[in-house]
Scaffold this active site. Sequence first.
Site, PDB file in Angstrom:
ATOM      1  N   ARG A  90       0.876  -1.181   0.000  1.00 11.88           N
ATOM      2  CA  ARG A  90       0.000   0.000   0.000  1.00 11.88           C
ATOM      3  C   ARG A  90       0.911   1.228   0.000  1.00 11.88           C
ATOM      4  NH1 ARG A  90      -5.384   0.509   3.280  1.00 11.88           N
ATOM      5  NH2 ARG A  90      -5.829   1.801   1.448  1.00 11.88           N
ATOM      6  N   GLN A 210     -15.759   2.872   5.216  1.00 18.50           N
ATOM      7  CA  GLN A 210     -15.101   2.681   6.524  1.00 18.50           C
ATOM      8  C   GLN A 210     -15.813   3.468   7.623  1.00 18.50           C
ATOM      9  OE1 GLN A 210     -13.484   3.339   3.669  1.00 18.50           O
ATOM     10  NE2 GLN A 210     -11.399   2.577   3.670  1.00 18.50           N
ATOM     11  N   ASP A 251      -2.829   9.681   6.359  1.00 15.99           N
ATOM     12  CA  ASP A 251      -1.941   8.609   5.891  1.00 15.99           C
ATOM     13  C   ASP A 251      -0.531   9.125   5.683  1.00 15.99           C
ATOM     14  OD1 ASP A 251      -4.808   7.823   5.045  1.00 15.99           O
ATOM     15  OD2 ASP A 251      -3.609   6.000   5.156  1.00 15.99           O
ATOM     16  N   LYS A 262      -7.984   9.813   3.460  1.00 17.96           N
ATOM     17  CA  LYS A 262      -8.982   9.142   2.613  1.00 17.96           C
ATOM     18  C   LYS A 262      -9.654  10.119   1.664  1.00 17.96           C
ATOM     19  CE  LYS A 262      -9.685   5.681   2.491  1.00 17.96           C
ATOM     20  NZ  LYS A 262      -9.076   4.777   1.496  1.00 17.96           N
TER      21      LYS A 262
HETATM   22  O1  MRU Z   1      -7.825   2.951   3.082  1.00 17.39           O
HETATM   23  P1  MRU Z   1      -7.791   2.972   4.576  1.00 17.39           P
HETATM   24  O2  MRU Z   1      -9.027   2.480   5.218  1.00 17.39           O
HETATM   25  O3  MRU Z   1      -6.536   2.307   5.115  1.00 17.39           O
HETATM   26  O4  MRU Z   1      -7.663   4.518   4.908  1.00 17.39           O
HETATM   27  C1  MRU Z   1      -7.603   4.928   6.237  1.00 17.39           C
HETATM   28  C2  MRU Z   1      -7.567   6.393   6.395  1.00 17.39           C
HETATM   29  O5  MRU Z   1      -7.643   7.139   5.441  1.00 17.39           O
HETATM   30  C3  MRU Z   1      -7.333   6.907   7.768  1.00 17.39           C
HETATM   31  O6  MRU Z   1      -7.963   8.133   7.959  1.00 17.39           O
HETATM   32  C4  MRU Z   1      -5.830   7.073   7.977  1.00 17.39           C
HETATM   33  O7  MRU Z   1      -5.149   5.913   7.638  1.00 17.39           O
HETATM   34  C5  MRU Z   1      -5.499   7.427   9.370  1.00 17.39           C
HETATM   35  S1  MRU Z   1      -5.754   6.089  10.438  1.00 17.39           S
HETATM   36  C6  MRU Z   1      -5.379   6.557  12.013  1.00 17.39           C
END
Ligand code: MRU
Length: 366
Positions: A90, A210, A251, A262
Amino acid sequence: MIVNQQSYRTIWPNVQAQFVEIIDQTKLPFTFEIARITNLPQMIVAIKTMQVRGAPLIGAAAAYGIALAMIEDTCDDYLHNAATQLIQSRPTAVNLKWAVQRMLRLLLPLPAASRLSAAWFEASIICDEDVVLNKAIGQHGLGLITTLMQTQARNQIKDAQSSQINILTHCNAGWLATVDYGTALAPIYAAHDAGLAVHVWVDETRPRNQGASLTAWELAQHGVPHTVISDNAGGHLMQHGKVDMVIVGADRVTSTGDVCNKVGTYLKALAAFDNRVPFYAAVPSPTIDWMIQDGIKEIEIEERSADELANMTGRLANGEIAEVNIFPVGTKVANPAFDVTPARLVTGIITEHGVFSPNQLKAAKI
Ligand code: MRU
């Protein structure tokens, strides 16, 4: 966190039996299932398919991925190869690369015979540290919520009945996205536990939902009042004074305070800016990429499968869980998973060291 009266982290090892267990997030909110991961390829699949997800958690999972790889072979080549595969699984969340590089820095100078036990130990330290960082973020965020409540009371912005603070969040940056406590949700849990009246607007967060599936589930487990909204409703609620602050996770954050999170976060930040609603990102220091300045130009945005957009999973009237297709057959689909909110739209970054404006962040170099 407590699930069904039992305390859980999202990931934990069994070093003696040489496996790792995770909460399988692809099964939530329908069933709470634990999955066992016994080797590196399984860990890579878990990260790619988002059985584990959220920037801090995929960092922790990658660290355990290295430990699992060391069961197979402890030579330099194997270690480098495992690291490359994990980093590519990822690309956007920098925590993953950060954790893998930390494992490499520790393991490469060690004799091959010591690497396996050292890898298990270091992965557990990364997990324990994540919990400590998130708890601290919770306390700093609690300070912001308390101050906002006091300001509103002083200025009589709200009457006694409506004195709750309404916080909008996007995606899931709760304890499911970390080892425990969460980042964006940590201040909310801290405020709720301190007896403050907080209510959360939970963005559904298409395409993988999510927010609706994970954030709503974990807030309900903890008894925090919340309401799921469609991704497009936030701006409307802000125009009507129904959002007091936005807190999201990240992220990757650049040294200049651009926030990658996200997809859809940027639109919330624009709406917040237009409505003078404070917009915060809650970010542990491993999420800050000090090497880059321009998030839009320099962060690789993960492009995910069209199926995530075209198919939805849900519970049928007979209780069965099923996947359905919602697009015309053959429709062209683009699915960028993240976007970048420029620093100018960010009120503050809540870290384990305190709350910084984007300008202060660069100077502080925490
Ligand atoms: O694609 P995901 O579900 O891994 O994306 C998660 C997010 O965008 C969260 O907001 C980010 O990782 C921060 S988690 C503390």
